[in-house]
Design a protein around this motif. Structure first.
Motif, PDB file in Angstrom:
ATOM      1  N   UNK A 119      43.775 -72.357   8.258  1.00 37.97           N
ATOM      2  CA  UNK A 119      45.173 -72.191   7.922  1.00 37.97           C
ATOM      3  C   UNK A 119      45.212 -72.204   6.283  1.00 37.97           C
ATOM      4  N   UNK A 120      45.974 -71.168   5.797  1.00 36.79           N
ATOM      5  CA  UNK A 120      45.991 -70.820   4.490  1.00 36.79           C
ATOM      6  C   UNK A 120      47.403 -71.502   4.084  1.00 36.79           C
ATOM      7  N   UNK A 121      47.210 -72.513   2.977  1.00 41.13           N
ATOM      8  CA  UNK A 121      48.567 -73.224   2.537  1.00 41.13           C
ATOM      9  C   UNK A 121      48.938 -72.284   1.463  1.00 41.13           C
ATOM     10  N   UNK A 122      50.062 -71.743   1.137  1.00 36.03           N
ATOM     11  CA  UNK A 122      50.611 -71.282   0.079  1.00 36.03           C
ATOM     12  C   UNK A 122      51.761 -71.753  -0.389  1.00 36.03           C
ATOM     13  N   UNK A 139      43.565 -82.120  -4.154  1.00 36.76           N
ATOM     14  CA  UNK A 139      42.327 -82.750  -4.574  1.00 36.76           C
ATOM     15  C   UNK A 139      41.903 -84.039  -3.583  1.00 36.76           C
ATOM     16  N   UNK A 140      42.926 -84.808  -3.502  1.00 34.70           N
ATOM     17  CA  UNK A 140      42.622 -86.116  -2.623  1.00 34.70           C
ATOM     18  C   UNK A 140      42.174 -85.671  -1.226  1.00 34.70           C
ATOM     19  N   UNK A 141      42.745 -84.625  -0.715  1.00 36.21           N
ATOM     20  CA  UNK A 141      42.689 -84.016   0.624  1.00 36.21           C
ATOM     21  C   UNK A 141      41.331 -83.280   0.890  1.00 36.21           C
ATOM     22  N   UNK A 142      40.881 -82.846  -0.303  1.00 33.79           N
ATOM     23  CA  UNK A 142      39.636 -81.710  -0.327  1.00 33.79           C
ATOM     24  C   UNK A 142      39.852 -80.420   0.380  1.00 33.79           C
ATOM     25  N   UNK A 143      41.220 -79.889  -0.106  1.00 35.23           N
ATOM     26  CA  UNK A 143      41.337 -78.619   0.700  1.00 35.23           C
ATOM     27  C   UNK A 143      41.970 -77.776  -0.733  1.00 35.23           C
ATOM     28  N   UNK A 144      41.676 -76.392  -0.546  1.00 35.16           N
ATOM     29  CA  UNK A 144      42.374 -75.375  -1.680  1.00 35.16           C
ATOM     30  C   UNK A 144      43.449 -74.683  -0.870  1.00 35.16           C
ATOM     31  N   UNK A 145      44.281 -73.989  -1.797  1.00 39.25           N
ATOM     32  CA  UNK A 145      45.234 -73.359  -1.328  1.00 39.25           C
ATOM     33  C   UNK A 145      45.620 -72.196  -2.404  1.00 39.25           C
ATOM     34  N   UNK A 146      46.731 -71.353  -2.072  1.00 39.41           N
ATOM     35  CA  UNK A 146      47.111 -70.265  -2.753  1.00 39.41           C
ATOM     36  C   UNK A 146      48.395 -70.345  -3.479  1.00 39.41           C
ATOM     37  N   UNK A 147      48.597 -69.962  -4.721  1.00 38.59           N
ATOM     38  CA  UNK A 147      49.954 -70.232  -5.626  1.00 38.59           C
ATOM     39  C   UNK A 147      50.378 -68.811  -5.874  1.00 38.59           C
ATOM     40  N   UNK A 148      51.532 -68.348  -5.630  1.00 39.68           N
ATOM     41  CA  UNK A 148      52.174 -67.341  -5.810  1.00 39.68           C
ATOM     42  C   UNK A 148      53.270 -67.776  -6.894  1.00 39.68           C
ATOM     43  N   UNK A 149      52.829 -67.278  -8.237  1.00 43.10           N
ATOM     44  CA  UNK A 149      53.569 -67.863  -9.384  1.00 43.10           C
ATOM     45  C   UNK A 149      54.698 -66.964  -9.833  1.00 43.10           C
ATOM     46  N   UNK A 168      39.893 -74.411  -8.526  1.00 41.42           N
ATOM     47  CA  UNK A 168      39.383 -73.409  -7.244  1.00 41.42           C
ATOM     48  C   UNK A 168      40.533 -73.001  -6.527  1.00 41.42           C
ATOM     49  N   UNK A 169      41.631 -73.194  -6.717  1.00 44.66           N
ATOM     50  CA  UNK A 169      42.674 -72.350  -5.978  1.00 44.66           C
ATOM     51  C   UNK A 169      42.847 -71.068  -6.400  1.00 44.66           C
ATOM     52  N   UNK A 170      43.626 -70.161  -5.523  1.00 40.67           N
ATOM     53  CA  UNK A 170      43.984 -68.980  -5.838  1.00 40.67           C
ATOM     54  C   UNK A 170      45.242 -68.552  -6.385  1.00 40.67           C
TER      55      UNK A 170
END
Length: 467
Positions: A119-122, A139-149, A168-170
């Motif tokens: 799963x890719x969280x965006x 950070x608390x959940x230890x997962x990375x995501x992608x931010x479209x800014x 370390x997010x995209x």
């Protein structure tokens, strides 16, 4: 005379004996009466103590569970029986503790991520004040995501763009102002906003975002010209597979966002659309449970990159037939082909240093005069080192491979201190790009004691390896 005295004494003795008998009878009767009027002994509802048990056990069928408690006793103040006090035994405490641990494990002992399910969280429309909350949850959940800014928001909150990148997010490009009328009146308007946002992000992170997400998605907005020219320019356009519904109306409740986000847990690849722009507090509220649901279903979490097969909506009939101002051939020649070179022909740069390996994607490094230039922090920390920024001296302080290195952009030099305390200063290509230090890759590796190098370029990637 003697006889008379005896006759006189006999009645006295008899009287004394009679008095003693009366006294004995009286005392005995009083004792019996006292005994019969004592309170009855308190009956303990206790079974015999097991040998060496060290504790009392209640009888089977007693209203108390097995445990140690104080025996019933007379209250000196009121003469009443006090209620027994329940005290958990060590054995029972252990059972309760084990139950608590089991419950905790049931919550945290999730199935191992399935490498075939990702799963890719965006998150679109940020950064905003909500972005800080989202970053903390991730950070608390230890997962990375992608931010479209959005460039407009990035300009106002550069510290959040930097935080996204440093953690370390995209980062992807979501245009400058999200204005549909401007963006979809013609390709050159869309392009202008993409380049404007790209420069803002590059000035903050030193990296050009290669991912693009169209505001509102591509369906109904893009025609083939948009798709074709963006691909030729080196970008990757990414839509989504699951819409959380958090932007369908104002104030969508967290429960509804959660329901939509996890509606289909069978797909092997999920690209989930969420928002971290202003007014999306409910999205942040729903996020922890969304993550837990995907973890429970065995999903791994990933970040999007330009090397992936893009997910794109089809061109709608209305968009295909829309009358727009198309770019001229001269404009395409002047903008599209040169732009692709910014992403180094789309090849990733693989770095193999000792037992560690990392990869810099196109846009995360550059080539100048035949030398690779890389962001200092990204390379060092991915390969096991540590970097601290000294704002007073505006230098980067590196601890890596047993050496301390100070990267100074103002003096264009690296100061190296070895394990033996000896220090040397070398001229180096050190530059500040936005808020990031960039250095020559060869110079950095040699300063850290990782030379000599071998380099190779294949059809798929560029590779640098230390021997």
């Amino acid at each position: 005379m003697k006889e008379s005295r005896k006759n006189h004494i006999r009645p006295i003795v008899l009287s004394g004996l009679l008095a003693m008998a009366v006294l004995i009878f009286a005392v005995g009767g009083w004792a019996v009466l006292y005994k019969n009027n004592l309170p009855a002994p308190v009956k303990q509802d206790l079974a015999p103590v097991a040998a060496n048990s060290g504790q009392l056990q209640t009888k089977p069928g007693s209203s108390w569970n097995a445990g140690v408690y104080s025996p019933n006793r007379l209250s000196q103040a009121a003469g009443k029986v006090m209620a027994p006090r329940m005290v958990i035994t060590p054995a029972k405490a252990a059972v309760k503790a084990e139950a608590a641990v089991s419950k905790n494990n049931a919550q945290n002992h999730l199935p191992a991520p399935n490498k075939h399910k990702t799963v890719y969280l965006t998150f679109d429309d940020g950064p905003s004040k909500i972005t800080s909350k989202v970053l903390e949850i991730l950070r608390q959940q230890g997962v990375k995501a992608t931010f479209f800014v959005l460039g407009e928001q990035a300009r106002q909150r550069p510290e959040l763009i930097n935080a996204i990148w440093e953690q370390g997010h995209s980062i992807g490009n979501h245009t400058y102002n999200h204005n549909y009328h401007d963006l979809y009146s013609g390709f050159t308007e869309f392009w202008s906003q993409i380049k404007q946002t790209e420069e803002i992000v590059r000035n903050i992170t030193g990296v050009r975002p290669q991912l693009i997400r169209a505001p509102g998605g591509t369906f109904g907005h893009f025609d083939q010209t948009y798709f074709h020219l963006l691909k030729q320019a080196g970008y990757s356009v990414m839509d989504w597979t699951v819409d959380s519904g958090d932007s369908r109306r104002k104030g969508v409740p967290a429960a509804d966002i959660l329901k939509e986000s996890v509606a289909d847990m069978n797909a092997s690849r999920v690209i989930l659309l969420l928002h971290d722009g202003g007014g999306h507090e409910q999205s942040a509220k729903a996020l922890p449970e969304i993550i837990q649901r995907y973890k429970s279903a065995g999903y791994a979490f990933g970040v999007l990159d330009a090397e992936m097969q893009p997910v794109q909506f089809r061109v709608s009939d209305a968009a295909a037939k829309a009358s727009r101002n198309g770019p001229s051939r001269d404009w395409i020649a002047a903008n599209i082909a040169p732009n692709r070179e910014l992403f180094t022909s789309g090849k990733a740069l693989a770095l193999e240093v000792g037992l560690l390996e990392t990869k810099l994607l196109p846009g995360e490094y550059s080539i100048s005069e035949g030398q690779y230039r890389v962001p200092l922090r990204a390379v060092v920390e991915r390969l096991g080192g540590r970097v601290n920024w000294d704002s007073a001296s505006r230098t980067g302080k590196v601890v890596w491979n047993g050496r301390a290195i100070i990267a100074d952009a103002a003096r264009k030099q690296l100061t190296i201190t070895g394990a033996d305390g000896r220090q040397q200063v070398r001229s180096a290509d050190v530059q500040m790009i936005g808020s990031s230090l960039w250095v020559s890759l060869r110079g950095l590796l040699e300063a850290a004691g990782h030379a000599p190098l071998t380099t190779a370029v294949t059809i798929d990637e560029r590779r640098v390896k230390t021997l």
